[in-house]
Structure formats: structure tokens, C-alpha cells
Design an enzyme around this catalytic site. Structure first.
Site, short mmCIF file in Angstrom:
data_model
loop_
_atom_site.label_atom_id
_atom_site.label_comp_id
_atom_site.label_asym_id
_atom_site.label_seq_id
_atom_site.Cartn_x
_atom_site.Cartn_y
_atom_site.Cartn_z
N TYR A 47 41.92 41.13 39.63
CA TYR A 47 42.78 40.93 40.79
C TYR A 47 43.02 42.23 41.57
CZ TYR A 47 43.99 36.06 39.76
OH TYR A 47 43.95 34.69 39.58
N HIS A 72 42.33 29.01 39.75
CA HIS A 72 41.86 30.00 40.72
C HIS A 72 40.46 29.60 41.16
CE1 HIS A 72 40.71 33.84 42.52
NE2 HIS A 72 39.58 33.70 41.87
N LYS A 116 44.22 28.44 34.58
CA LYS A 116 45.16 29.51 34.24
C LYS A 116 45.99 29.18 32.98
CE LYS A 116 45.40 31.27 38.95
NZ LYS A 116 46.29 31.79 40.02
N ASN A 136 49.88 28.43 39.38
CA ASN A 136 49.35 27.38 40.26
C ASN A 136 48.09 26.73 39.68
OD1 ASN A 136 47.70 29.57 40.63
ND2 ASN A 136 47.78 29.57 42.87
N GLU A 190 32.97 37.65 41.58
CA GLU A 190 33.75 37.02 40.51
C GLU A 190 32.90 36.31 39.45
OE1 GLU A 190 37.98 36.28 42.81
OE2 GLU A 190 36.72 34.55 42.39
P1 CMP Z 1 44.84 32.94 42.98
O1 CMP Z 1 44.01 31.95 43.72
O2 CMP Z 1 44.48 33.17 41.56
O3 CMP Z 1 44.84 34.33 43.77
C1 CMP Z 1 45.88 35.26 43.64
C2 CMP Z 1 47.04 34.73 42.87
O4 CMP Z 1 48.25 35.43 43.03
C3 CMP Z 1 47.38 33.33 43.37
O5 CMP Z 1 46.36 32.42 43.02
C4 CMP Z 1 48.73 33.11 42.70
O6 CMP Z 1 48.58 32.73 41.34
C5 CMP Z 1 49.32 34.52 42.71
N1 CMP Z 1 50.42 34.70 43.66
C6 CMP Z 1 51.69 34.92 43.31
N2 CMP Z 1 52.46 35.06 44.39
C7 CMP Z 1 51.65 34.90 45.46
C8 CMP Z 1 51.88 34.93 46.86
N3 CMP Z 1 53.08 35.14 47.40
N4 CMP Z 1 50.82 34.73 47.67
C9 CMP Z 1 49.58 34.51 47.16
N5 CMP Z 1 49.31 34.49 45.82
C10 CMP Z 1 50.35 34.67 44.98
#
Ligand code: CMP
Length: 139
Positions: free
Chosen positions: A50, A116, A10, A113, A127
Site C-alpha cells: 500500500y 481489494h 481482506k 471493505n 500488484e
Molecule cells: P483498497 O481498495 O484496498 O485500497 C486502499 C484501502 O484503504 C481501501 O481499499 C480501504 O480499505 C482503505 N481506506 C481506509 N480509509 C479510506 C479512505 N478514506 N479512502 C480510501 N480508502 C480507504
């Protein structure tokens, strides 16, 4: 079972120069790179990728974040690759992630985070082709 899954490094992790370290962990874990690319997502692309989270409160902010800088996308292949990549990543929230996982070591918060990964075979089947055509997949 041999599987192919999608990985995204990311924006904040790319900006902080962590792509090399993350790719090293992926390859060190025995997952093979079948495709790799630096991508500047458009807003429409981020929203489409998303789409499953469209109704979630974090959707707008997540899409803003994902277009804030380039991402590195990769197709990973290996035995049980979907679960293995998820294990390497750790829990979605870096604060909850196990020691030694990518999100624990490199994530900032639940949104930023670091990485992904596809969460199931059905998700990977959507995906991987979102970013890569069959011709892009090497080997
Ligand atoms: P990702 O695995 O990319 O899938 C969805 C993304 O939404 C997640 O990682 C986070 O980057 C983002 N996100 C932000 N807030 C939340 C939340 N409360 N719960 C889950 N995903 C979140």
C-alpha cells in the site's frame, strides 16, 4: 482485451468465512482464477503493497488491519477483468456501494471493505507480481 488483475479478500472477510462466497461470485461472473493463495502478510509487506497510500491519513490503520489475520490473494483473468472485478466489488466505501456488489453485501466500513482490486492496468502490472511469479499463474 484479456487482462489479469489482483484480488485480495481482506482479513475480516476471511475471518467471517466469506472467502468461498466471494470466490463463487468471481467465478460466477466468468472471471477465471489463475492463482490463489492464503497469505499472512508481514507488516513490511503490507506497507510495501500500500506504499501509494503512504501519505494518506488512513495508511497506518490500513496496514494494521491488513496484518490482523490471513488474506486470500488471487489472480483473476478475463476479458476486461480489471474493470469487471471493480464492478463486482463496488465502491470503496460499502455505504456508497451499489446493491448486489461484494462491498455492499460483505463490507463493514471503508477500511474493512471485504476486498481489494487493482484499479488500473499499471496497478495490476505491479500488484499481480507482488504475490505471484509467472510460474504460479496457471493456464
Ligand atoms: P483498497 O481498495 O484496498 O485500497 C486502499 C484501502 O484503504 C481501501 O481499499 C480501504 O480499505 C482503505 N481506506 C481506509 N480509509 C479510506 C479512505 N478514506 N479512502 C480510501 N480508502 C480507504
Amino acid at each position: 482485451m484479456r487482462e489479469t488483475t489482483l484480488a485480495i479478500i481482506k482479513p475480516e472477510a476471511v475471518k467471517r468465512g466469506l472467502a468461498g462466497d466471494i470466490l463463487k461470485r468471481i467465478q460466477g461472473a466468468g472471471l477465471a482464477l489463475r492463482a490463489l493463495r492464503l497469505v499472512g502478510l508481514s507488516r513490511a509487506q503490507a506497507e510495501a503493497f500500500y506504499d501509494v497510500h503512504r501519505e494518506r491519513p488512513f495508511y497506518r490503520s490500513l496496514c494494521e488491519y491488513m496484518i490482523s489475520g490471513p488474506v486470500v490473494v488471487a489472480a483473476l483473468e478475463g476479458e476486461g477483468a480489471i474493470a469487471r472485478w471493480r464492478e463486482l466489488m463496488g465502491a470503496t466505501d460499502p455505504a456508497q456501494a451499489a446493491p448486489g456488489t461484494i462491498r455492499k453485501d460483505f463490507g463493514i466500513d471503508i477500511e474493512q471493505n471485504a476486498v481489494h482490486g487493482s484499479d488500473s492496468a499499471a496497478t495490476a502490472a505491479r500488484e499481480v507480481p507482488f504475490f505471484f511469479s509467472a510460474l504460479d499463474l496457471v493456464g
